[in-house]
Design an enzyme around this catalytic site. Structure first.
Site, PDB file in Angstrom:
ATOM      1  N   ASP A   9      -4.216  -0.567  -7.449  1.00  0.00           N
ATOM      2  CA  ASP A   9      -4.042   0.175  -6.031  1.00  0.00           C
ATOM      3  C   ASP A   9      -2.664   0.038  -5.709  1.00  0.00           C
ATOM      4  O   ASP A   9      -1.815  -0.888  -6.234  1.00  0.00           O
ATOM      5  CB  ASP A   9      -5.121  -0.601  -5.220  1.00  0.00           C
ATOM      6  N   ASP A 167      -6.700  -4.723  -3.284  1.00  0.00           N
ATOM      7  CA  ASP A 167      -6.779  -5.691  -2.027  1.00  0.00           C
ATOM      8  C   ASP A 167      -7.751  -5.282  -0.969  1.00  0.00           C
ATOM      9  O   ASP A 167      -7.888  -6.256  -0.046  1.00  0.00           O
ATOM     10  CB  ASP A 167      -5.358  -5.691  -1.324  1.00  0.00           C
TER      11      ASP A 167
END
Length: 218
Positions: A9, A167
């Site tokens: 990400d 996250d």
């Protein structure tokens, strides 16, 4: 190391981009005559793409008649604001360089607008990642697995070699949907407690811990 393909990400994982997202969110709200949001509010809004960010920030969300205008204002402002205060998290450069030295193929898979993913990758990641994929037409956003599969296709790497690093709960769902292990990090936009509630089983507090977790997998 068993894992040979590491998909990351971007926001909250590799890059601290919250200042720019906050700037453009509030610039768009100001243009449309709505109150600004705090940094902590915007932190909780990110993860599902810019459309969902504005939906969460704007009173009434999608039912607000100013939604499309606010979204357009965000996109216009973010072309410049994406670099405002953005920086790699400490230790990320070293992590990426180590993984490459150990023979891993690396990619970014993000819900951020694809043009911004390309621009930010060029500035901050240079040649450290092989592929960068953002929100683009024809590829469903995370948590759909499509962008993960697109990255693996571009890398010509099998799913069995891959892991996803992120996250947020969106990243956990994406990894599950794609059938790859997820390694969560808590230095970004979600706390360790939030990640545990979302089902995380591997949570790293530093890039050094993440490297060890990736090395020890399998």
């Amino acid at each position: 190391m068993k894992l040979k393909t590491i998909l990351f990400d971007m926001d909250g994982t590799l890059l601290d981009s919250l200042p720019g997202l906050l700037h453009s969110t509030n610039a768009a709200l100001n243009v449309c005559g709505y109150p600004e949001r705090t940094c902590e509010e915007v932190r909780t809004f990110v993860g599902n793409g810019v459309g969902k960010l504005i939906e969460r920030a704007l009173p009434g969300g999608l039912s607000n008649p100013d939604y499309e205008a606010c979204l357009a204002a965000f996109r216009a402002d973010y072309q410049n604001a994406m670099f405002t205060g953005s920086k790699l998290y400490p230790g990320i450069s070293e992590l990426l360089e180590t993984l490459r030295a150990e023979g891993c193929r690396l990619a970014v898979v993000s819900n951020k607008i694809d043009s911004a993913v390309q621009a930010l990758s060029a500035r901050f990641l240079e040649q450290r990642v092989d592929v960068a994929i953002g929100e683009r037409e024809g590829v469903a956003r995370k948590p759909a697995p499509d962008s993960v599969y697109a990255a693996l296709d571009a890398l010509q790497m099998p799913r069995e070699s891959a892991a996803y690093v992120g996250d947020s709960e969106v990243d956990l769902q994406t990894a599950r949907n794609a059938g790859v292990p997820c390694f969560s990090v808590d230095w970004g936009n979600r706390s360790a407690q939030e990640l545990v509630r979302a089902g995380a089983v591997s949570i790293s507090h530093t890039p050094e811990e993440l490297l060890q977790a990736l090395r020890s997998h399998g």
